[in-house]
Design a protein around this motif. Structure first.
Motif, mmCIF file in Angstrom:
data_model
loop_
_atom_site.group_PDB
_atom_site.id
_atom_site.type_symbol
_atom_site.label_atom_id
_atom_site.label_comp_id
_atom_site.label_asym_id
_atom_site.label_seq_id
_atom_site.Cartn_x
_atom_site.Cartn_y
_atom_site.Cartn_z
ATOM 1 N N PHE A 147 -1.476 -2.127 -4.072
ATOM 2 C CA PHE A 147 -2.083 -0.867 -4.521
ATOM 3 C C PHE A 147 -0.945 0.009 -5.050
ATOM 4 N N HIS A 164 0.864 -1.184 0.000
ATOM 5 C CA HIS A 164 0.000 0.000 0.000
ATOM 6 C C HIS A 164 0.899 1.232 0.000
ATOM 7 N N ALA A 210 -10.408 1.345 -7.203
ATOM 8 C CA ALA A 210 -9.138 0.953 -6.587
ATOM 9 C C ALA A 210 -8.841 1.868 -5.395
ATOM 10 N N ALA A 266 -8.412 0.911 -1.571
ATOM 11 C CA ALA A 266 -7.163 1.263 -0.874
ATOM 12 C C ALA A 266 -7.477 1.972 0.442
ATOM 13 N N LEU A 311 -5.273 -1.679 -8.311
ATOM 14 C CA LEU A 311 -5.096 -2.810 -7.383
ATOM 15 C C LEU A 311 -4.676 -4.027 -8.196
ATOM 16 N N PHE A 338 -1.358 -8.491 -2.601
ATOM 17 C CA PHE A 338 -2.296 -7.490 -3.129
ATOM 18 C C PHE A 338 -1.572 -6.155 -3.103
#
Lengths: 356, 384
Positions: A144, A126, A195, A199, A154, A142
């Motif tokens: 972002f 992230h 996305a 996030a 994403l 995953f």
């Protein structure tokens, strides 16, 4: 109006607490620290046997499909026992993310049964975190990331073969890496506004998950400190009988008492996806970090020189508290976000503004 | 976990809101530490009682509403949201009232509680003495039994409201051989009795906020004794528990101040932002007032489920008194060189509040005493 947990939630907490007390003693944690990967397959299997890996996994995939409020007390226990595992990221934050993205249907089929049975690990990249936790063992990361046009995307990236450069944390329970690999459309799940919304939701859920563990850590450091000052004698009596020492620990207790309900309120804001979710989550993160850092500072002070040693367990909990403070948004990030929310004209100010 | 208020609670809130809208004085009352302001506040208390709002948690037959603590929090939220006047008879309603309900005879309850609710009687505290402050068990004022009366001699001090009050409640040593917590008796004393001298003490805001009370062969009927002779400490501790707990300072009051602080900051943001710690202080005020509110709902919800609130209530006193100081210090820093101007309308309340906030960590048991209580009774550390 009932700002308490129900019997099922308390019973779940009690069983998790009993389990961790027996299975996650500091000696075991130290052993896990010394291993290369820093994670224990056996411990994860035991979490699965307890049902903890399946808490957020829908029933169709072998879990029990619980929500944020059900996790709250469990998160405190995972902090209290300073569990060195990606259980929370895998079974709570990333699992919830996967369940909220329509495009992740195939991934759910493939991975959620394995999350529930304790054989899959998920990790999240992230923008707020420069380093990714637990990418080294992740089956799926995953991610972002800003796409070519600058809009957030994403991605679901297979962990196998992913380029990583490992970084060593002062907290041996943390396993961090930078992921330099460029991503392309083949792994993209979402782009643009959706996305960004995911996030934001993921940031808030992960921040709340950190806050809960920080309050558990604060309580553990307080308990260790109380035990120490009741045993340790100087001038012929327990040092816990001296006011200067008492007042340190009373201040820690006060911090905890007024951070814990803030954490609970943020959990509710998350589950109910409330309008002021971001402000309430940032408040929780700040309050719980403050409580945990105070517990560490006062804790090492009342432990005296022994608190500065590798041997005494306090260090394990202090280090965890110190590093989680900046995970999923450091204090500057959350304070800035809270400040922006509170200077707006629709800010939740005054009596009754943050309730229902 | 359910943050939604029931329809009954919502109806209660609407009713309180409507009543306050119709009845709260349109212009602020004068300070209750002046004769004029005191009478204005007394009249306001009487009006509250007329509406059944002088203490919503009291039973209906005693002039209350029979509300639970969640309704009490709702009432406080509505009350402070409209800046209704400060309460002037909290000594009676919060401290003596619950003690009378628990330990008083039926005759005493009937004699004192309805008048207290209407503010026909204004109560002063008689705890502290020159040599019994934090060490309250060092009380030396004497009560000597003489037939159906006690004869009182000695001195009380820091007696809040005593300048304008007409009654005093407090502890007196009835057994001259006793020491510390034994041999104390809880008595109610009319302040117009022969032999009483009330000498006002001027507080640092220039007003007569409290007083010394001298007792010179003051005769008080035995029917003014609460509980048994010599059991005064236990009777008083029940009230001290209430005082230290939730009721003395509701969270709404601090949420209201935090909101006003944000408004002040936004009016002066450009100047204030020269010092980034000011914005930090404004945010902290919001965070801590919200935390106090949430902790209160948490406590009240647990009480409703049958938990008991014990010594952990001592954390409340520390938390709100330090919050009140922090908020007012931040306001003073925003106001800068104007903060000293007592007649500046934007300054006045902040300056008064700043001075009053200095007392918060001292009264109702100093914060050091509260920390000892937390350490010994909650954390289980040994006594020194």
């Amino acid at each position: 109006m009932d700002f308490t947990f129900n019997e099922d939630q308390v019973a779940l907490r009690d069983s998790v607490s009993r389990f961790l007390m027996n299975e996650a003693a500091p000696e075991l944690l130290r052993e896990i620290w010394e291993t290369g990967g820093g994670r224990s397959r056996e411990l994860r299997a035991k979490f699965a046997a307890q049902g903890m890996t399946g808490l957020s996994v829908p029933e169709a995939y072998g879990g029990v499909g619980l929500g944020d409020i059900d996790w709250a007390l469990v998160l405190e226990e995972l902090g209290y026992y300073a569990i060195p595992d990606s259980l929370v990221d895998t079974a709570y934050v990333a699992t919830t993310l996967m369940c909220q993205v329509d495009e992740a249907a195939a991934l759910r089929e493939q991975w959620l049964p394995k999350v529930a049975d304790g054989t899959a690990r998920l990790s999240i990249e992230h923008p707020v975190n420069p380093y990714v936790a637990d990418a080294h063992l992740a089956n799926v990361v995953f991610a972002f990331r800003a796409g070519a046009g600058g809009a957030l995307e994403l991605h679901a990236v297979p962990g196998a073969g992913l380029q990583r450069s490992s970084l060593t944390s002062i907290d041996a329970s943390r396993r961090l890496a930078a992921l330099p690999q460029k991503l392309n459309a083949s792994t993209r799940l979402l782009a643009g506004a959706r996305a960004q919304a995911m996030a934001d939701a993921t940031l808030d859920r992960a921040s709340v998950a950190v806050a809960g563990r920080l309050i558990g850590l604060a309580q553990r450091m307080l308990d260790l400190s109380v035990d120490h000052v009741a045993q340790r004698k100087q001038f012929g009596k327990p040092i816990g009988s001296f006011q200067a020492v008492k007042h340190h620990l009373a201040d820690v207790m006060t911090k905890i008492e007024f951070a814990r309900p803030v954490f609970y309120r943020a959990v509710l804001a998350l589950q109910r996806d409330e309008r002021h979710r971001a402000a309430l989550v940032s408040h929780a993160k700040l309050a719980c970090a403050d409580a945990a850092w105070t517990a560490a500072r006062k804790g090492i002070q009342v432990h005296g020189a022994s608190g500065y040693t590798w041997e005494v367990d306090l260090q394990m909990f202090m280090k965890r508290a110190w590093v989680l403070d900046a995970a999923w948004g450091d204090r500057a990030f959350h304070k800035a976000r809270l400040g922006e929310a509170l200077v707006r004209d629709d800010a939740p100010l005054g009596p009754a503004a943050t309730l229902s | 976990m359910d943050l939604d208020f029931t329809s009954q609670q919502q109806a209660f809130r609407a009713e309180v809101r409507a009543w306050l809208r119709d009845n709260v004085p349109k212009t602020p009352l004068a300070s209750y530490d002046t004769r004029e302001g005191f009478e204005q506040h007394r009249a306001w208390e009487a009006k509250l009682a007329e509406g059944g709002y002088s203490s919503v948690i009291w039973p209906k037959e005693l002039g209350g509403r029979g509300s639970d603590l969640i309704e009490w929090l709702i009432f406080e939220e509505e009350y402070h949201a409209v800046d209704a006047p400060m309460r002037v008879n909290q000594n009676g309603i919060l401290l003596l009232g619950p003690t009378l309900m628990e330990f008083g005879t039926d005759e005493q309850k009937a004699r004192f509680l309805p008048r207290m609710a209407r503010c026909d009687d204004m109560w002063a505290q008689g705890w502290s003495e020159p040599n019994a402050g934090s060490d309250m068990a060092a009380i030396a004022s004497r009560a000597v039994r003489d037939g159906a009366e006690y004869v009182l001699n000695g001195q009380k001090t820091w007696s809040t409201r005593a300048v304008f009050a007409n009654w005093l409640f407090g502890l007196f040593r009835s057994d001259p051989q006793s020491s510390r917590h034994q041999g104390l008796t809880y008595l109610l004393v009319p302040l117009d009795a022969v032999g009483i001298t009330v000498r006002p003490i001027r507080a640092l805001n220039g007003k007569q906020a409290f007083a010394e009370v001298f007792f010179d062969d003051v005769r008080v009927s035995v029917s003014n004794r609460i509980g048994e002779e010599g059991q005064g400490w236990n009777v008083a501790m029940a009230t001290a528990g209430f005082e230290r707990g939730l009721l003395l300072r509701s969270p709404a009051r601090f949420q209201r101040t935090a909101k006003r602080l944000m408004e002040l900051y936004r009016r002066h943001q450009q100047a204030a932002d020269r010092d980034p710690s000011i914005r930090d202080g404004v945010l902290k005020a919001w965070m801590d007032s919200e935390a106090y509110n949430l902790a209160s709902y948490h406590t009240v919800s647990r009480l409703a489920k049958g938990y008991r609130v014990g010594a952990e209530a001592s954390t409340n006193k520390i938390f709100w008194s330090e919050l009140d100081l922090q908020m007012h210090e931040t306001a003073m820093r925003i106001l800068g060189p104007r903060a000293e101007l007592v007649d500046d309308p934007e300054v006045h309340d902040w300056l008064e509040g700043f001075l009053f906030a200095q007392a918060g960590p001292i009264y109702a048991g100093t914060n050091e005493i509260q920390r000892n209580i937390i350490a010994e009774r909650v954390l289980g550390l040994p006594k020194s």
